[in-house]
Write an enzyme that holds these catalytic residues in place. Structure first.
Site, short mmCIF file in Angstrom:
data_model
loop_
_atom_site.label_atom_id
_atom_site.label_comp_id
_atom_site.label_asym_id
_atom_site.label_seq_id
_atom_site.Cartn_x
_atom_site.Cartn_y
_atom_site.Cartn_z
N LEU A 1 -57.57 18.18 7.24
CA LEU A 1 -58.74 17.39 6.83
C LEU A 1 -58.64 15.93 7.29
O LEU A 1 -59.63 15.24 7.41
CB LEU A 1 -58.93 17.44 5.31
CG LEU A 1 -59.33 18.80 4.73
CD1 LEU A 1 -59.66 18.64 3.25
CD2 LEU A 1 -60.53 19.38 5.45
N ASP B 1 -57.77 14.99 10.13
CA ASP B 1 -58.26 14.87 11.51
C ASP B 1 -59.74 15.21 11.59
O ASP B 1 -60.39 15.00 12.61
CB ASP B 1 -57.50 15.85 12.43
CG ASP B 1 -56.04 15.48 12.51
OD1 ASP B 1 -55.76 14.26 12.59
OD2 ASP B 1 -55.18 16.38 12.47
N HIS B 2 -60.24 15.81 10.53
CA HIS B 2 -61.64 16.26 10.55
C HIS B 2 -62.34 15.71 9.32
O HIS B 2 -62.45 16.37 8.29
CB HIS B 2 -61.70 17.79 10.57
CG HIS B 2 -63.08 18.34 10.75
ND1 HIS B 2 -64.00 18.44 9.73
CD2 HIS B 2 -63.70 18.82 11.85
CE1 HIS B 2 -65.13 18.96 10.19
NE2 HIS B 2 -64.98 19.20 11.47
N PHE B 3 -62.75 14.43 9.30
CA PHE B 3 -62.62 13.48 10.40
C PHE B 3 -61.72 12.34 9.94
O PHE B 3 -61.62 12.14 8.73
CB PHE B 3 -64.01 12.96 10.77
CG PHE B 3 -64.97 14.04 11.17
CD1 PHE B 3 -65.01 14.46 12.50
CD2 PHE B 3 -65.79 14.66 10.25
CE1 PHE B 3 -65.90 15.45 12.90
CE2 PHE B 3 -66.66 15.67 10.65
CZ PHE B 3 -66.72 16.07 11.97
N VAL C 1 -63.74 16.21 5.78
CA VAL C 1 -64.75 17.25 5.50
C VAL C 1 -64.14 18.60 5.86
O VAL C 1 -63.53 18.74 6.92
CB VAL C 1 -66.01 17.04 6.38
CG1 VAL C 1 -67.00 18.17 6.18
CG2 VAL C 1 -66.67 15.71 6.09
#
Lengths: 128, 167
Positions: free
Chosen positions: B31, B33-35, B40
């Site tokens: 999570l 890295d996203h984002f 999210v």
């Protein structure tokens, strides 16, 4: 006896749901694979939806004779053999084979499966 | 090891319906890295959560005897984002369960608000090995089934399994 127009409308709804396409794309002469982007798994899904919607049982290979394509007797060097064509005609009398016979390449078989072919099949099944 | 994207089942009705939960936490590495700076849960993983709920319901309905393989996501609609701290309530309903496979509708809600809806199709994979031996159940193998009964299964079906009349 089922009205062909009524069947066409229901088939269009089924294909719209199963293939995620717009209803206007589902024309009677549209090919399931070439025009509507159907993949092999979609054929199972379409058969399921047809059975449920029209309350009929479609035996495996009756509407889409996929087993024929893996039979060496009927397919040689990527082409449907004359025996294969004979069986194909018997199995899919609803498909228009005239053009296909000129170049019976296996890759072209999927293009025989059109919206109209399904409509004819279902109409006949409901009438019998 | 399997990557479970559900934490536990609350309810399972054989052949019909299942309800499971999944808590999203900041402890999940991906999570971050996203984002970056705005975690999210990816929608693809929400689909996986729904598919696990639906697939296990389909499998349980047939006593885990079939290889149940997700083969088609007929529909997927996302209404909002799933963020750390959210608890996903995952529900799956069997539309039809037949010899060839299973068709299910599934949804995820957070605090009663619709997050995602999906229609999923699974096939029953029955094959054989090159040696001619039938393929064993690699989806619901022994390890999975014992993990399911020990950790995922809701108390209601555990009780039924353990009651002498069910044997």
């Amino acid at each position: 006896m089922a009205d062909k127009q009524e069947v066409l409308q229901k088939v269009q709804e089924i294909l719209t749901d199963a293939l995620g396409v717009d209803e206007e794309e589902v024309a009677e002469d549209a090919s399931l694979v070439a025009d509507l982007g159907a993949e092999s798994i979609d054929f199972l899904d379409i058969v399921f939806r047809l059975e449920k919607t029209f309350n009929i049982k479609i035996p495996r290979g009756d509407l889409f004779p996929e087993d024929l394509l893996s039979d060496e007797q009927y397919v040689q060097e990527g082409k449907i053999t004359p025996e294969g064509l004979k069986v194909l005609k018997e199995k899919v009398p609803y498909a228009d084979l005239n053009e296909f016979e000129k170049n019976p390449d296996v890759s072209g078989v999927a293009n025989l499966f059109t919206v109209g072919m399904i409509v004819s099949y279902v109409t006949d099944r409901l009438a019998s | 090891m399997r990557w479970f994207l559900i934490d536990k089942f609350i309810e399972i009705q054989k052949g019909k319906y299942a309800k499971a939960i999944r808590n999203i936490t900041l402890g999940e590495d991906h999570l971050h890295d996203h984002f970056p700076t705005f975690p999210v849960m990816p929608n693809s993983l929400i689909i996986e959560s729904l598919a696990q709920t639906a697939g296990i319901l389909a499998g349980y309905s047939e006593d885990f005897e079939q290889n149940v393989i997700l083969s088609k996501i007929t529909k997927a609609v996302f209404h909002r984002m799933a963020r750390p701290g959210d608890q996903l309530l995952l529900e799956a309903r069997i539309v039809d369960l037949r010899d060839e496979g299973a068709w299910l509708d599934a949804s995820a809600t957070v605090d009663g608000e619709m997050l995602a809806e999906a229609s999923l199709m699974f096939v029953h994979w029955r094959g054989e090995l090159p040696s001619g031996r039938p393929l064993s159940n690699f989806v619901f193998n022994e390890e999975f089934v014992s993990f399911f009964w020990a950790n995922l299964a809701p108390p209601s079906i555990k009780e039924k399994k353990n009651s002498p009349s069910a044997r």
